[in-house]
Scaffold this active site. Sequence first.
Site, PDB file in Angstrom:
ATOM      1  N   ARG A  32       0.827  -1.211   0.000  1.00 16.01           N
ATOM      2  CA  ARG A  32       0.000   0.000   0.000  1.00 16.01           C
ATOM      3  C   ARG A  32       0.858   1.256   0.000  1.00 16.01           C
ATOM      4  NH1 ARG A  32      -2.637  -4.310   1.914  1.00 16.01           N
ATOM      5  NH2 ARG A  32      -4.916  -4.377   2.093  1.00 16.01           N
ATOM      6  N   SER A 173     -12.639 -10.052   3.142  1.00 16.21           N
ATOM      7  CA  SER A 173     -11.389  -9.934   2.396  1.00 16.21           C
ATOM      8  C   SER A 173     -10.916  -8.492   2.339  1.00 16.21           C
ATOM      9  CB  SER A 173     -11.580 -10.461   0.968  1.00 16.21           C
ATOM     10  OG  SER A 173     -10.468 -10.097   0.177  1.00 16.21           O
ATOM     11  N   GLN A 175      -8.399  -7.608   0.715  1.00 15.78           N
ATOM     12  CA  GLN A 175      -7.965  -7.340  -0.665  1.00 15.78           C
ATOM     13  C   GLN A 175      -9.131  -6.820  -1.497  1.00 15.78           C
ATOM     14  OE1 GLN A 175      -6.141 -10.976  -2.009  1.00 15.78           O
ATOM     15  NE2 GLN A 175      -4.270 -10.605  -0.842  1.00 15.78           N
ATOM     16  N   ASP A 325      -3.555 -15.434   7.768  1.00 17.47           N
ATOM     17  CA  ASP A 325      -2.301 -15.930   7.190  1.00 17.47           C
ATOM     18  C   ASP A 325      -1.505 -16.777   8.179  1.00 17.47           C
ATOM     19  OD1 ASP A 325      -2.865 -14.670   4.814  1.00 17.47           O
ATOM     20  OD2 ASP A 325      -1.755 -12.849   5.324  1.00 17.47           O
ATOM     21  N   LYS A 352      -5.801 -19.617  -0.773  1.00 21.53           N
ATOM     22  CA  LYS A 352      -4.595 -18.793  -0.582  1.00 21.53           C
ATOM     23  C   LYS A 352      -3.540 -19.247  -1.596  1.00 21.53           C
ATOM     24  CE  LYS A 352      -6.198 -16.172   2.615  1.00 21.53           C
ATOM     25  NZ  LYS A 352      -6.388 -14.742   2.357  1.00 21.53           N
TER      26      LYS A 352
HETATM   27  C1  S3P Z   1      -4.018  -9.118   2.483  1.00 19.74           C
HETATM   28  C2  S3P Z   1      -5.225  -9.637   2.845  1.00 19.74           C
HETATM   29  C3  S3P Z   1      -5.468 -11.064   3.125  1.00 19.74           C
HETATM   30  C4  S3P Z   1      -4.176 -11.829   3.329  1.00 19.74           C
HETATM   31  C5  S3P Z   1      -3.125 -11.452   2.330  1.00 19.74           C
HETATM   32  C6  S3P Z   1      -2.821  -9.973   2.382  1.00 19.74           C
HETATM   33  C7  S3P Z   1      -3.898  -7.682   2.220  1.00 19.74           C
HETATM   34  O1  S3P Z   1      -6.155 -11.656   2.055  1.00 19.74           O
HETATM   35  O2  S3P Z   1      -4.409 -13.229   3.270  1.00 19.74           O
HETATM   36  O3  S3P Z   1      -1.922 -12.176   2.589  1.00 19.74           O
HETATM   37  O4  S3P Z   1      -2.767  -7.147   2.175  1.00 19.74           O
HETATM   38  O5  S3P Z   1      -4.939  -7.031   2.050  1.00 19.74           O
HETATM   39  P1  S3P Z   1      -7.750 -11.538   1.933  1.00 19.74           P
HETATM   40  O6  S3P Z   1      -8.088 -10.133   2.082  1.00 19.74           O
HETATM   41  O7  S3P Z   1      -8.099 -12.046   0.581  1.00 19.74           O
HETATM   42  O8  S3P Z   1      -8.274 -12.405   3.034  1.00 19.74           O
END
Ligand code: S3P
Length: 444
Positions: A32, A173, A175, A325, A352
């Site tokens: 980010r 999520s 992400q 994680d 994952k």
């Molecule tokens: C992350 C969000 C998580 C995590 C990934 C990093 C991020 O995934 O498993 O290693 O930086 O936003 P999800 O949001 O898909 O659960």
Amino acid sequence: MTHPPARPVTIEPSTGLHGRIRVPGDKSISHRSLMLSALAVGESRVEGLLEGEDVLATAAAMRAMGAQIERGEDGVWRIHGVGVGGLLQPAQALDMGNSGTSTRLLMGLVASHPITATFAGDASLSGRPMARVIDPLSTMGADITASPGGKLPLMVRGMCPAIPIEYTLPVASAQVKSAILLAALNTPGITRVIEPVPTRDHSERMLAGFGANLTVEATTRGRVISLHGEAGLKPQSIVVPGDPSSAAFWLVAASIVPGSDIVVENVGLNPTRAGLIAVSRLMGADITELNPRDVGGEPVADLRVRHAALTGIEVPHDIAPSMIDEYPVLFVAAAFAQGRTIARGAHELRVKESDRIAAMRDALEANGVACEEHDDGLTIDGSGGEAIPGGGRVASKLDHRIAMSMAVAGLHAAKPVSIDDAGPVATSYPAFFDQLAQLCRGVR
Ligand code: S3P
């Protein structure tokens, strides 16, 4: 995408971990930092960036879209951004390597710019579901052509201006949340993301820090994040705290190997990431927080961890997003606990970098640990603190956390544990095996 040759590793049992190590920068915050700096006008500085392959894939992609990104000899990264709305058309496909975070967040950025980008990745990433970001970004107007099953390689044709949406996350999520918020930066009006189950909040914290017009409210529907788009971002000076997901390996290693007493420095303790510490303590781990402080707007401390007798527990389901994680290494802790650990409620582990439920069940069973597989987790019968039999070969399945978790398991095994390919560790923790050797002997 081609893969480098496999890097097999054999882990010998350890007689105890001792000393201090400093964990590398947080992976989520590092991604980010580069993305938001690349959208600010002027120079941002980032100290403590994780220099792992995943983050370097993000840096290369942001350069390909016009940002200037340099690493100084002092280790500080300097980024000259293009401004919100200023991303350029990349000349070639963006190589995302193994990185789901780079892919999903950058798809969000491209979605609201007048550019087209193709995303490609390795075999692991090419098997992961992208529909979870394709759906909301398409509703915002992006035109996305994916491989069958909503997979990579895929092409995103951005829409400018994009359409603001209100979107309730169907999966917990960060992400997906972040992809929508990044798309919203260059979208007129207010975009809203509602998360019924809270996930890591680094995007919200950092967007606010860069001056985005963002509000977060706790409501009966969940956390509602509203971002007013088309506002500029101001360059920042960022210090990236250490990654709790990397620290997790040492917390478990020191807890299970008799005689261990270590200090892990610089561990980020953002509550949306601290689940493993809470669960380890419930199991009886001896973890003391030293020197609590604030680094880059995130709570950080050094953690002293001593060997402790662990007890099996039923892991509370609602803690899953704050340690998603860390399940592979939690399964390892469970393998050494007294009694049974039931760790369920984590379906997401199936999608994952590998299917982490199946991969860890295979890896633990190959090394003499009794497990039962569920659709959403594992039940594990622990050794009561004794060494596990070991002697098995682990398939790391292009997944860094499988390799590192089973390296930890091998530290207290009757026979050496071998890992077919430790190469993926370079995606998030290039110094892992050096630090392991520093803390204990036993790596060949
Ligand atoms: C992350 C969000 C998580 C995590 C990934 C990093 C991020 O995934 O498993 O290693 O930086 O936003 P999800 O949001 O898909 O659960």
